[in-house]
Structure formats: structure tokens, C-alpha cells
Design a protein around this motif. Structure first.
Motif, PDB file in Angstrom:
ATOM      1  N   GLU A   1      -3.526  10.419  -2.164  1.00 23.93           N
ATOM      2  CA  GLU A   1      -3.803   9.382  -3.155  1.00 23.93           C
ATOM      3  C   GLU A   1      -2.612   8.438  -3.333  1.00 23.93           C
ATOM      4  OE1 GLU A   1      -3.040  13.310  -5.459  1.00 23.93           O
ATOM      5  OE2 GLU A   1      -4.049  12.632  -3.616  1.00 23.93           O
ATOM      6  N   ALA A   2      -1.401   8.936  -3.106  1.00 25.06           N
ATOM      7  CA  ALA A   2      -0.222   8.077  -3.219  1.00 25.06           C
ATOM      8  C   ALA A   2      -0.189   7.064  -2.072  1.00 25.06           C
ATOM      9  CB  ALA A   2       1.047   8.916  -3.218  1.00 25.06           C
ATOM     10  N   ALA A   3      -0.528   7.527  -0.876  1.00 23.20           N
ATOM     11  CA  ALA A   3      -0.563   6.614   0.267  1.00 23.20           C
ATOM     12  C   ALA A   3      -1.666   5.567   0.090  1.00 23.20           C
ATOM     13  CB  ALA A   3      -0.781   7.403   1.554  1.00 23.20           C
ATOM     14  N   TRP A   4      -2.831   5.986  -0.374  1.00 23.59           N
ATOM     15  CA  TRP A   4      -3.939   5.043  -0.602  1.00 23.59           C
ATOM     16  C   TRP A   4      -3.571   4.031  -1.687  1.00 23.59           C
ATOM     17  CZ3 TRP A   4      -7.978   2.778   1.273  1.00 23.59           C
ATOM     18  CH2 TRP A   4      -8.879   2.133   0.417  1.00 23.59           C
ATOM     19  N   ASP A   5      -2.937   4.496  -2.748  1.00 18.67           N
ATOM     20  CA  ASP A   5      -2.533   3.595  -3.826  1.00 18.67           C
ATOM     21  C   ASP A   5      -1.540   2.554  -3.314  1.00 18.67           C
ATOM     22  OD1 ASP A   5      -2.337   2.907  -6.761  1.00 18.67           O
ATOM     23  OD2 ASP A   5      -0.256   3.452  -6.390  1.00 18.67           O
TER      24      ASP A   5
ATOM     25  N   THR B 276      -3.447  -0.090  -1.258  1.00 17.27           N
ATOM     26  CA  THR B 276      -4.251  -1.016  -2.058  1.00 17.27           C
ATOM     27  C   THR B 276      -3.389  -1.960  -2.891  1.00 17.27           C
ATOM     28  OG1 THR B 276      -4.464   0.617  -3.843  1.00 17.27           O
ATOM     29  CG2 THR B 276      -6.206   0.560  -2.167  1.00 17.27           C
ATOM     30  N   ARG B 277      -2.192  -1.526  -3.278  1.00 14.28           N
ATOM     31  CA  ARG B 277      -1.326  -2.377  -4.096  1.00 14.28           C
ATOM     32  C   ARG B 277      -0.481  -3.339  -3.273  1.00 14.28           C
ATOM     33  NH1 ARG B 277       2.564  -0.239  -6.135  1.00 14.28           N
ATOM     34  NH2 ARG B 277       2.452   1.935  -5.453  1.00 14.28           N
ATOM     35  N   ASN B 278      -0.423  -3.118  -1.974  1.00 13.49           N
ATOM     36  CA  ASN B 278       0.417  -3.954  -1.102  1.00 13.49           C
ATOM     37  C   ASN B 278      -0.406  -4.519   0.051  1.00 13.49           C
ATOM     38  OD1 ASN B 278       3.414  -3.401  -2.091  1.00 13.49           O
ATOM     39  ND2 ASN B 278       2.329  -1.434  -2.110  1.00 13.49           N
TER      40      ASN B 278
ATOM     41  N   ARG C 266      -2.061 -15.615  11.137  1.00 21.57           N
ATOM     42  CA  ARG C 266      -2.077 -16.924  11.808  1.00 21.57           C
ATOM     43  C   ARG C 266      -2.953 -17.912  11.070  1.00 21.57           C
ATOM     44  NH1 ARG C 266      -2.051 -13.725  16.547  1.00 21.57           N
ATOM     45  NH2 ARG C 266      -4.336 -13.784  16.624  1.00 21.57           N
ATOM     46  N   ARG C 267      -4.057 -17.414  10.487  1.00 19.90           N
ATOM     47  CA  ARG C 267      -4.984 -18.294   9.771  1.00 19.90           C
ATOM     48  C   ARG C 267      -4.540 -18.570   8.338  1.00 19.90           C
ATOM     49  NH1 ARG C 267      -9.423 -15.853   8.766  1.00 19.90           N
ATOM     50  NH2 ARG C 267      -9.113 -13.824   9.765  1.00 19.90           N
ATOM     51  N   GLY C 268      -3.452 -17.938   7.912  1.00 19.42           N
ATOM     52  CA  GLY C 268      -2.960 -18.172   6.569  1.00 19.42           C
ATOM     53  C   GLY C 268      -3.855 -17.589   5.486  1.00 19.42           C
ATOM     54  N   VAL C 269      -4.488 -16.461   5.769  1.00 17.17           N
ATOM     55  CA  VAL C 269      -5.387 -15.842   4.796  1.00 17.17           C
ATOM     56  C   VAL C 269      -4.602 -15.388   3.561  1.00 17.17           C
ATOM     57  CG1 VAL C 269      -6.854 -13.820   4.379  1.00 17.17           C
ATOM     58  CG2 VAL C 269      -7.052 -15.103   6.525  1.00 17.17           C
ATOM     59  N   ASN C 270      -5.153 -15.659   2.392  1.00 16.00           N
ATOM     60  CA  ASN C 270      -4.566 -15.173   1.129  1.00 16.00           C
ATOM     61  C   ASN C 270      -5.056 -13.747   0.912  1.00 16.00           C
ATOM     62  OD1 ASN C 270      -3.969 -14.510  -1.531  1.00 16.00           O
ATOM     63  ND2 ASN C 270      -4.310 -16.580  -2.291  1.00 16.00           N
ATOM     64  N   PRO C 271      -4.172 -12.758   0.950  1.00 18.16           N
ATOM     65  CA  PRO C 271      -4.628 -11.362   0.859  1.00 18.16           C
ATOM     66  C   PRO C 271      -5.195 -10.999  -0.513  1.00 18.16           C
ATOM     67  CG  PRO C 271      -2.246 -11.465   0.759  1.00 18.16           C
ATOM     68  CD  PRO C 271      -2.717 -12.850   1.093  1.00 18.16           C
ATOM     69  N   PHE C 272      -4.926 -11.815  -1.506  1.00 15.71           N
ATOM     70  CA  PHE C 272      -5.344 -11.485  -2.864  1.00 15.71           C
ATOM     71  C   PHE C 272      -6.521 -12.335  -3.360  1.00 15.71           C
ATOM     72  CE2 PHE C 272      -0.728 -10.695  -2.563  1.00 15.71           C
ATOM     73  CZ  PHE C 272      -0.751  -9.318  -2.669  1.00 15.71           C
TER      74      PHE C 272
ATOM     75  N   ARG D 274      -1.990   4.500   7.563  1.00 14.65           N
ATOM     76  CA  ARG D 274      -1.640   5.661   6.739  1.00 14.65           C
ATOM     77  C   ARG D 274      -0.365   6.353   7.189  1.00 14.65           C
ATOM     78  NH1 ARG D 274      -6.349   9.683   6.294  1.00 14.65           N
ATOM     79  NH2 ARG D 274      -6.005   9.667   8.544  1.00 14.65           N
ATOM     80  N   ASP D 275      -0.202   6.601   8.487  1.00 18.76           N
ATOM     81  CA  ASP D 275       0.985   7.333   8.941  1.00 18.76           C
ATOM     82  C   ASP D 275       2.264   6.573   8.610  1.00 18.76           C
ATOM     83  OD1 ASP D 275      -0.617   9.338   9.883  1.00 18.76           O
ATOM     84  OD2 ASP D 275      -0.443   8.792  12.001  1.00 18.76           O
ATOM     85  N   GLY D 276       2.250   5.263   8.805  1.00 18.30           N
ATOM     86  CA  GLY D 276       3.429   4.471   8.491  1.00 18.30           C
ATOM     87  C   GLY D 276       3.728   4.465   7.000  1.00 18.30           C
ATOM     88  N   ILE D 277       2.676   4.390   6.193  1.00 23.98           N
ATOM     89  CA  ILE D 277       2.852   4.416   4.734  1.00 23.98           C
ATOM     90  C   ILE D 277       3.428   5.759   4.301  1.00 23.98           C
ATOM     91  CG2 ILE D 277       1.647   4.417   2.530  1.00 23.98           C
ATOM     92  CD1 ILE D 277      -0.357   2.443   3.799  1.00 23.98           C
TER      93      ILE D 277
END
Length: 209
Positions: free
Chosen positions: A120-124, A127-129, A140-146, A161-164
Motif C-alpha cells: 500500500e505504501a508503494a501504491w500510495d 498515485t501521489r507522484n 513529448r506531447r506535453g501531457v498534464n499528469p494532473f 513498482r520495483d523501482g518505487i
């Protein structure tokens, strides 16, 4: 404590020669020209170097207490360079101690490996980042992640997940190392002129670590 000791750890003295060897290996960060400023800078540099040597000694003992493989003997003339990012993240005392001391690195690695990272810590964190997990095409397309981003614009959680988990474990390990060092050096006794640079009991203390 004898006149030749910079500090005492668990009843055993740390020779001033170890501090002097580190001072010779690490160039001064300050370039003062006024005699009084130069003298102050050198006093603080000696106190700083004492903390690095004490951290190495404490780490050696902690490794022995935990049954970790004895690290190779440190050579002050073979200190790796310390990255500016590490100094910013860790402080110069801890960053230099880790560069200087195989025992400190061994202990940090053990503390990191011992840190649990719940799913749950990795998932949180994921989702927060969300901005950290945009795909190359979305970047490249300049998508706004939020705002307005689609699921396809993000690296899937299963891939991230593994990197997080590794990042969170590394951060938790560093916190554990800081906690260990603060507790371990609380019982250390220092010779005059070798106190912690931030010790308010001496008049020219500072908190630049």
C-alpha cells in the motif's frame, strides 16, 4: 582521555592521528584569508573530521555487533569524492562518512535491506507522484499528469513498482541510519576542540553539516 585522543568511544580512545589523516586527505571547503576567519574555519574543519572518524568507528562496532562481515581497512588517502547531491540529501558529515568508511556503507546496506515496504505504501507513492510516471510519448506531447491525462499516458504500476519499492526502502534505510548514528554518538566523549560543529556549548558552533 589522553592528550593524544580526539574522542572516547565505549571506553576506548580514538587517536587524534586518525582525525589529522582525514584532514590531510580532504581539502578545505573554505578559502578564508583573514587570520581569525582561517583559524575558525580550521577549528570547525577539525570538529567536522572528528565526527566523520567517530562515525566510522561506531559503524565498525555496529557491524561487529550485528555479525556483519568485517569491512576492509579504510585508507584516508583513498576517499571517494562526495557528490553534491549526497551532501544536500545527507549532510556533509554523513555523506563523507559513507564515502570514507566501508563499515558505514555496510551498515547502511544492512539497514536498507531490513526495511519493509508494504504494497500500500508503494501504491500510495505511485498515485501521489503521477508526474514521475508519464510515458516518454506523453512527455513529448506535453501531457498534464494532473488534468486530462489518460491511463495510457502513464507507465503501469506493475512496471513501476520495483523501482518505487527500492526508492522507498533506500529512503527508509537512510532514516534508520540517521537514527542509529544519533543514538550511537550520544555517549561519545570528545576532547576540547573536537566537539560536534553544531554543539552549542562552544562559542563558534554552526549547523552546517
Amino acid at each position: 582521555m589522553t592528550e593524544h585522543e580526539a574522542a572516547v568511544v565505549r571506553g576506548e580512545g580514538i587517536p587524534k592521528a586518525r582525525v589529522e589523516a582525514l584532514l590531510r586527505a580532504v581539502p578545505p571547503r573554505d578559502h578564508e584569508t583573514r587570520p581569525e576567519s582561517l583559524a575558525r574555519a580550521e577549528r570547525q574543519r577539525r570538529r567536522w573530521a572528528t565526527q566523520v572518524v567517530v562515525a566510522d568507528e561506531l559503524a565498525r562496532r555496529a557491524c561487529a555487533d550485528r555479525g556483519l562481515d568485517p569491512p576492509s581497512e579504510v585508507s584516508p588517502t583513498l576517499i571517494p569524492s562526495v557528490a553534491a547531491t549526497d551532501i544536500a540529501d545527507l549532510g556533509s558529515i554523513v555523506a563523507t562518512a559513507l564515502a570514507h568508511s566501508p563499515a558505514a556503507r555496510t551498515l547502511l546496506a544492512k539497514l536498507e535491506s531490513d526495511q519493509p515496504v508494504p504494497e500500500e505504501a508503494a501504491w500510495d507513492y505511485y498515485t501521489r507522484n503521477r508526474d514521475r510516471y508519464l510515458t516518454p510519448d506523453a512527455l513529448r506531447r506535453g501531457v498534464n499528469p494532473f488534468h486530462g491525462a489518460a491511463d495510457a499516458d502513464f507507465v503501469p504500476y506493475e512496471q513501476a513498482r520495483d523501482g518505487i519499492t527500492a526508492e522507498l526502502r533506500r529512503a527508509a534505510g537512510r532514516h534508520a541510519f540517521f537514527d542509529w548514528l544519533d543514538q550511537a554518538r550520544a555517549s561519545v566523549t570528545y576532547a576540547p576542540g573536537h566537539e560536534h560543529p553544531g554543539d552549542p556549548s562552544h562559542p563558534d558552533h554552526e549547523h552546517r553539516h
